[in-house]
Design a protein around this motif. Sequence first.
Motif, PDB file in Angstrom:
ATOM      1  N   LEU A   1       3.111   9.947 -13.151  1.00 45.16           N
ATOM      2  CA  LEU A   1       3.500   8.845 -14.026  1.00 45.16           C
ATOM      3  C   LEU A   1       2.315   8.256 -14.807  1.00 45.16           C
ATOM      4  N   GLY A   2       1.154   8.885 -14.676  1.00 47.14           N
ATOM      5  CA  GLY A   2       0.058   8.506 -15.564  1.00 47.14           C
ATOM      6  C   GLY A   2      -1.183   7.933 -14.933  1.00 47.14           C
ATOM      7  N   ALA A   3      -1.205   7.751 -13.612  1.00 49.72           N
ATOM      8  CA  ALA A   3      -2.415   7.225 -12.967  1.00 49.72           C
ATOM      9  C   ALA A   3      -3.472   8.322 -12.861  1.00 49.72           C
ATOM     10  N   GLU A   4      -4.704   7.943 -13.074  1.00 51.19           N
ATOM     11  CA  GLU A   4      -5.807   8.881 -12.851  1.00 51.19           C
ATOM     12  C   GLU A   4      -6.111   8.990 -11.356  1.00 51.19           C
ATOM     13  N   CYS A   5      -5.942   7.869 -10.651  1.00 46.88           N
ATOM     14  CA  CYS A   5      -6.269   7.819  -9.229  1.00 46.88           C
ATOM     15  C   CYS A   5      -5.451   6.711  -8.574  1.00 46.88           C
ATOM     16  N   CYS A   6      -5.252   6.821  -7.265  1.00 45.35           N
ATOM     17  CA  CYS A   6      -4.528   5.811  -6.480  1.00 45.35           C
ATOM     18  C   CYS A   6      -5.486   5.160  -5.488  1.00 45.35           C
ATOM     19  N   TRP A   7      -5.139   3.933  -5.087  1.00 43.83           N
ATOM     20  CA  TRP A   7      -5.929   3.198  -4.108  1.00 43.83           C
ATOM     21  C   TRP A   7      -5.000   2.681  -3.016  1.00 43.83           C
ATOM     22  N   ILE A   8      -5.477   2.687  -1.780  1.00 43.07           N
ATOM     23  CA  ILE A   8      -4.661   2.233  -0.654  1.00 43.07           C
ATOM     24  C   ILE A   8      -5.383   1.143   0.141  1.00 43.07           C
ATOM     25  N   GLY A   9      -4.604   0.216   0.704  1.00 46.13           N
ATOM     26  CA  GLY A   9      -5.161  -0.855   1.505  1.00 46.13           C
ATOM     27  C   GLY A   9      -4.622  -0.876   2.923  1.00 46.13           C
ATOM     28  N   ARG A  10      -3.336  -1.169   3.077  1.00 39.04           N
ATOM     29  CA  ARG A  10      -2.765  -1.339   4.419  1.00 39.04           C
ATOM     30  C   ARG A  10      -2.898  -0.098   5.307  1.00 39.04           C
ATOM     31  N   PRO A  11      -2.684   1.124   4.801  1.00 44.25           N
ATOM     32  CA  PRO A  11      -2.863   2.281   5.688  1.00 44.25           C
ATOM     33  C   PRO A  11      -4.246   2.353   6.326  1.00 44.25           C
ATOM     34  N   VAL A  12      -5.264   1.895   5.598  1.00 46.23           N
ATOM     35  CA  VAL A  12      -6.618   1.875   6.155  1.00 46.23           C
ATOM     36  C   VAL A  12      -6.734   0.818   7.245  1.00 46.23           C
ATOM     37  N   LEU A  13      -6.148  -0.353   7.012  1.00 46.61           N
ATOM     38  CA  LEU A  13      -6.170  -1.417   8.028  1.00 46.61           C
ATOM     39  C   LEU A  13      -5.429  -0.968   9.281  1.00 46.61           C
ATOM     40  N   TRP A  14      -4.330  -0.260   9.109  1.00 49.34           N
ATOM     41  CA  TRP A  14      -3.603   0.258  10.271  1.00 49.34           C
ATOM     42  C   TRP A  14      -4.453   1.281  11.017  1.00 49.34           C
ATOM     43  N   GLY A  15      -5.156   2.125  10.264  1.00 47.18           N
ATOM     44  CA  GLY A  15      -6.036   3.094  10.903  1.00 47.18           C
ATOM     45  C   GLY A  15      -7.126   2.415  11.713  1.00 47.18           C
ATOM     46  N   LEU A  16      -7.721   1.386  11.141  1.00 48.88           N
ATOM     47  CA  LEU A  16      -8.746   0.631  11.861  1.00 48.88           C
ATOM     48  C   LEU A  16      -8.197   0.032  13.144  1.00 48.88           C
ATOM     49  N   ALA A  17      -7.043  -0.605  13.045  1.00 57.23           N
ATOM     50  CA  ALA A  17      -6.455  -1.247  14.220  1.00 57.23           C
ATOM     51  C   ALA A  17      -6.086  -0.229  15.289  1.00 57.23           C
ATOM     52  N   TYR A  18      -5.683   0.947  14.858  1.00 58.36           N
ATOM     53  CA  TYR A  18      -5.266   1.986  15.812  1.00 58.36           C
ATOM     54  C   TYR A  18      -6.464   2.566  16.560  1.00 58.36           C
ATOM     55  N   ASP A  19      -7.541   2.913  15.800  1.00 61.49           N
ATOM     56  CA  ASP A  19      -8.654   3.591  16.474  1.00 61.49           C
ATOM     57  C   ASP A  19      -9.944   3.540  15.660  1.00 61.49           C
ATOM     58  N   GLY A  20     -10.237   2.415  15.033  1.00 61.03           N
ATOM     59  CA  GLY A  20     -11.501   2.267  14.325  1.00 61.03           C
ATOM     60  C   GLY A  20     -11.713   3.349  13.278  1.00 61.03           C
ATOM     61  N   GLU A  21     -12.939   3.861  13.213  1.00 58.81           N
ATOM     62  CA  GLU A  21     -13.274   4.891  12.219  1.00 58.81           C
ATOM     63  C   GLU A  21     -12.391   6.122  12.350  1.00 58.81           C
ATOM     64  N   ALA A  22     -12.120   6.539  13.580  1.00 62.52           N
ATOM     65  CA  ALA A  22     -11.266   7.715  13.784  1.00 62.52           C
ATOM     66  C   ALA A  22      -9.859   7.478  13.247  1.00 62.52           C
ATOM     67  N   GLY A  23      -9.377   6.246  13.352  1.00 62.14           N
ATOM     68  CA  GLY A  23      -8.052   5.925  12.824  1.00 62.14           C
ATOM     69  C   GLY A  23      -8.007   5.970  11.313  1.00 62.14           C
ATOM     70  N   VAL A  24      -9.049   5.464  10.662  1.00 60.80           N
ATOM     71  CA  VAL A  24      -9.106   5.541   9.197  1.00 60.80           C
ATOM     72  C   VAL A  24      -9.194   6.998   8.761  1.00 60.80           C
ATOM     73  N   THR A  25     -10.031   7.767   9.448  1.00 58.76           N
ATOM     74  CA  THR A  25     -10.147   9.196   9.138  1.00 58.76           C
ATOM     75  C   THR A  25      -8.789   9.878   9.279  1.00 58.76           C
ATOM     76  N   LYS A  26      -8.043   9.514  10.323  1.00 60.99           N
ATOM     77  CA  LYS A  26      -6.714  10.090  10.530  1.00 60.99           C
ATOM     78  C   LYS A  26      -5.797   9.778   9.354  1.00 60.99           C
ATOM     79  N   ALA A  27      -5.810   8.525   8.891  1.00 58.77           N
ATOM     80  CA  ALA A  27      -4.968   8.132   7.757  1.00 58.77           C
ATOM     81  C   ALA A  27      -5.318   8.939   6.507  1.00 58.77           C
ATOM     82  N   LEU A  28      -6.600   9.065   6.226  1.00 63.60           N
ATOM     83  CA  LEU A  28      -7.028   9.784   5.019  1.00 63.60           C
ATOM     84  C   LEU A  28      -6.729  11.269   5.129  1.00 63.60           C
ATOM     85  N   ASP A  29      -6.888  11.837   6.328  1.00 66.44           N
ATOM     86  CA  ASP A  29      -6.579  13.256   6.510  1.00 66.44           C
ATOM     87  C   ASP A  29      -5.091  13.533   6.333  1.00 66.44           C
ATOM     88  N   ILE A  30      -4.249  12.634   6.840  1.00 66.18           N
ATOM     89  CA  ILE A  30      -2.799  12.794   6.666  1.00 66.18           C
ATOM     90  C   ILE A  30      -2.454  12.816   5.182  1.00 66.18           C
TER      91      ILE A  30
END
Length: 366
Positions: A300-329
């Motif tokens: 629909l025309g975006a060059e790039c997307c940005w995310i917020g809550r999925p990263v916060l959920w990753g942090l709450a779940y397992d710190g750095e490993a949780g954020v990495t999990k979110a980004l890998d998914i």
Amino acid sequence: MILSISDLQVAASAKLPSSARDFYNSGSTDQITVHENTTAYKKYRLRPRVLRNVSLATPQTTLFSQQIAFPLCVSPAGIQAIAHPTGELATSRACAKRNIHMGISSFANHSVEDIVEAAKPIAPIAHVMQLYTMKDRAKQLRIIQRAEKAGCRAIFLTADSPVLGIRYNEHRNDFRTPTGLDFPMLEKTSAQIRAETHDDQFKAFNADDHSWAREIPWLRSVSKMEIWIKGVLTAEDVILAREFGCDGVIVSNHGGRQLDGTPATIDVLQECAEAGAGKIRVHVDGGIRSGSDIFKAIALGAECCWIGRPVLWGLAYDGEAGVTKALDILYDEFKRCMQLTGCNSVSDITKASLGVMRAHGPLARL
């Protein structure tokens, strides 16, 4: 087992205390916009092309003159140490591992210097500094100078917040940043922060008399960083950003936390991208929960997307490993979506890849 961002949200929400969970997950007043940000993606349908050789498909793209793994970056989200003590440091390291860029909030619990340094041993990713229009220009200038000296590439000026949106959950919970967490960029200690509600604190420093004519020329005069406007929802404001010489816009409604009843960002992205007309870069945030959501936004025309809550959920779940999990998914889902629609590169993703559901009748081409 965490297989999706939805799984991560459930696991993280179970770990967070109720006040923190409400602060992260809720929006303003009736929660219409915060929910529609996500549900609006569901009416767009993918139009796959078949029998295409996608063995060499790559989701890589270029942003801030640097190749990144896929067209996704991490939004500037405040008070990340509520989710995990390492907060923005963990997020920065996870971004570097996945080779994507990161935004830093003025409400970060760690300094811009430490956040940027956290990524350097892993990968030379770019960071951007989120900024509010402030009554104290000297303090605002110090934030800018610190960010630029630390190596940040752009200022993301939050333009949709002359005042905070009405957030019932913050009032009901008397939300205050937990003891021991500072705001080093705002030069505020935990004791100072705890003495005020989040709303009162924001009123004390934020300037509600901001304007295009005042803010953009001043920012240009004090920094060589790129200037992006975060919080744009109309073609008219994209055109103004072009006229004032901004480098980019983020189509955003602040995650549904400001004015409730504004449209989902995916539903105004096309008009904003068309208003950009290739003269200004157009990105989007809000409601992205899967790789196919990223695909739809690019179509629909975006060059790039940005995310917020999925990263916060990753942090709450397992710190750095949780954020990495979110980004890998999200990376894996996006690449597979490309391949299953017959796209070998991000440039192959166009409006022809999408349709939109009608209440009655066949799928509508975009």
